[in-house]
Motif scaffolding. Structure first.
Motif, short mmCIF file in Angstrom:
data_model
loop_
_atom_site.label_atom_id
_atom_site.label_comp_id
_atom_site.label_asym_id
_atom_site.label_seq_id
_atom_site.Cartn_x
_atom_site.Cartn_y
_atom_site.Cartn_z
N ASN A 118 0.84 -1.19 0.00
CA ASN A 118 0.00 0.00 0.00
C ASN A 118 0.88 1.24 0.00
O ASN A 118 1.87 1.30 0.75
N VAL A 119 0.54 2.25 -0.80
CA VAL A 119 1.36 3.46 -0.85
C VAL A 119 1.40 4.19 0.48
O VAL A 119 2.30 5.02 0.71
N VAL A 171 -7.48 6.95 0.73
CA VAL A 171 -6.70 5.71 0.65
C VAL A 171 -6.76 4.96 1.98
O VAL A 171 -6.88 3.73 2.01
N TYR A 203 -10.45 4.21 -3.66
CA TYR A 203 -9.59 4.88 -4.62
C TYR A 203 -10.20 6.24 -4.94
O TYR A 203 -11.41 6.43 -4.94
N ASP A 255 -2.53 -5.42 -2.97
CA ASP A 255 -1.77 -4.42 -3.73
C ASP A 255 -2.30 -4.26 -5.15
O ASP A 255 -1.92 -3.32 -5.86
N LEU A 288 -5.77 2.41 -6.72
CA LEU A 288 -5.35 3.55 -5.91
C LEU A 288 -6.03 4.82 -6.39
O LEU A 288 -6.48 5.64 -5.59
N HIS A 343 -2.31 0.08 -6.60
CA HIS A 343 -1.19 0.37 -5.68
C HIS A 343 0.09 -0.28 -6.19
O HIS A 343 1.15 0.34 -6.18
#
Length: 502
Positions: free
Chosen positions: A3-4, A72, A77, A145, A149, A168
């Motif tokens: 995850n960012v 997020v 998203y 992932d 996003l 992501h």
């Protein structure tokens, strides 16, 4: 990394009191951003199911970046809506997203209300909530992932906008390589030019939190006022620009460097259009120690897939190469029969493979199936590629060059012509700063900025172009109209011609 948000949490743990983002009115540290994003995320999680879109209708700002990361944290998203969109386009986007809720603020809510949209407006200023660590942890535990996003809407051939979804995983794989390739670290100060519904902003935002850098959010209005723009760059000590070509050309064509030079700059990266060599030469003459990078890639493949670091030799070329692929991506050059082109100077369609390739178009399987396809060179396992619709060729050194769009390729007087070839020849002439060519009603139209006269331009073009490629009309512009993303607005040029052709 799944995850960012791990970028943000890592940078906040390492340097909590460092400024992460700043606009003209305020700034926020990494620790403050982390706290505020969790608060907003906890509030949004009560209103939006995970893996659903959160449309955001706000100006870009420090407050908006908190909202982005809050979305997020909620396991959703985000989709940034352009404030200049007409009612019909917003309705089309929301219909594609299958939502009737828009997150905004009091100022923009009044604008949306005047449009009489059938939507629920959620005021970000009312999203105050205690951080629900347990709920946020549950969301993260269930997160993959490959979940989206962000979504970015681009123009569609049918007239309806297409929503590109990027996961992501794609952003993480791209940003890790991007920041390493160009040595973007915690010392960087990134000057954000791009609107946040444009994928250039993805490089700004996620390079910042990945490296622990600082991002300075430049007001859109400053790009109409070169002195204010240069003052901002100098006073904020900006080191890194990742801008659209037209944004850079604003400073060089309007002789902004005669006023002030941003001496803190170390890296200047550009994309979106072909960089006019004359403008690059101006930048290089003023800032010769800066690293200049030509980036290429469509929205559908997470920002960029190729790059070329400009060298002295390039400054003598007529056109810059778009270079070589990033290490985690593969470029295929395919002919009309889907055979790979390996010989130099043979044109074909640029196709991209790798983890950066997007998830496809939201609720648009037909369009997705047309361009997100199986690699025709691989019959052994599933390997999805994206067909860009861009035309390119390799030189003798294996460097890739962009030649134009399929839809900018015309058939005129029995010949297939790339309009970009005419543009390059025209821009090479003394007295032409920039050019753009259109094909309307079987006429090649050459728009240009500069002092050159039609007779002289035609005489010079005859030295390099065959007769069938010579423009039928030359239209001198004081300044090109630009789209919100900083590209030349071809539709506005067409309308200008329609009004002035008589």
């Amino acid at each position: 990394m799944k995850n960012v948000l791990e970028y943000l949490e890592r940078s906040a743990a390492r340097d909590p009191d460092k400024v992460a983002f700043a606009d003209v009115n305020e700034e926020i540290t990494y620790a403050q951003l982390l706290q505020r994003a969790k608060e907003i995320g906890s509030a949004l999680a009560k209103r939006f199911p995970v893996r659903t879109p959160i449309p955001i209708y706000r100006e870009k700002s420090v407050d908006t970046i908190c909202l982005v990361f809050g979305a997020v944290y909620a396991g959703c998203y985000y989709v940034m809506l352009d404030l200049r969109h007409p009612k019909a386009r917003i309705e089309q986007i929301l219909a594609t997203l299958e939502t009737d809720v828009v997150v905004t603020d009091a100022r923009q809510a009044s604008r949306l209300s005047r449009m009489e949209l059938d939507v629920t407006l959620l005021d970000v200023e009312e999203l105050d909530a205690a951080v629900d660590e347990e709920r946020l942890a549950q969301i993260r535990a269930a997160h993959l992932d490959i979940d989206p996003l962000y979504g970015i809407f681009t123009s569609g051939s049918t007239g309806k906008p297409k929503g590109v979804l990027i996961a992501h995983r794609s952003v993480i794989d791209f940003i890790d390589v991007f920041t390493e390739t160009f040595a973007i670290d915690e010392q960087a100060v990134i000057g954000n030019q791009a609107p946040w519904d444009f994928d250039v902003s993805v490089k700004d935002i996620y390079s910042t939190i990945c490296s622990g850098a600082t991002m300075q959010i430049i007001p859109k209005a400053y790009f109409s006022m070169p002195t204010k723009l240069l003052d901002f760059l100098c006073e904020r000590e900006v080191t890194t620009l990742i801008w659209a070509v037209s944004a850079l050309c604003i400073l060089s064509t309007l002789k902004g460097f005669d006023y002030r030079v941003p001496t803190h700059l170390k890296k200047v990266m550009f994309s979106g259009e072909i960089m006019p060599m004359k403008q690059l030469q101006i930048w290089h003459s003023v800032l010769p120690e800066v690293t200049y990078v030509n980036l290429y890639g469509p929205t559908e493949i997470t920002c960029n897939c190729t790059y070329h670091i400009v060298c002295e030799q390039d400054l003598q070329r007529g056109m810059l190469p778009i270079g070589r692929p990033f290490p985690n991506e593969r470029i295929l050059l395919l002919d009309e029969d889907d055979r790979e082109i390996i010989k130099p100077n043979v044109k074909g369609e640029i196709c991209v493979s790798g983890t950066a390739v997007g998830l496809g178009y939201l609720n648009n399987q037909e369009q997705s199936d047309r361009v997100f396809v199986q690699n025709p060179l691989n019959s052994r396992w599933q390997e999805r590629i994206y067909r860009t619709g861009d035309i390119g060729y390799l030189d003798e050194e294996g460097l890739l060059f962009f030649s134009g769009r399929r839809d900018f390729q015309i058939k005129h007087m029995g010949h297939r012509i790339e309009l970009s070839d005419i543009e390059c020849a025209l821009t090479a002439i003394d007295g032409v700063a920039r050019s753009c060519c259109l094909y309307e009603q079987e006429h090649i139209l050459a728009f240009y900025e500069g002092e050159g006269e039609r007779r002289e331009l035609l005489r010079e073009l005859k030295k390099t172009l065959p007769a069938f490629m010579l423009p039928d009309q030359f239209l001198q512009m004081e300044r090109f109209p630009l789209t919100k993303n900083g590209k030349v607005d071809r539709m506005a040029l067409k309308e200008y011609w329609e009004v002035n052709k008589g």
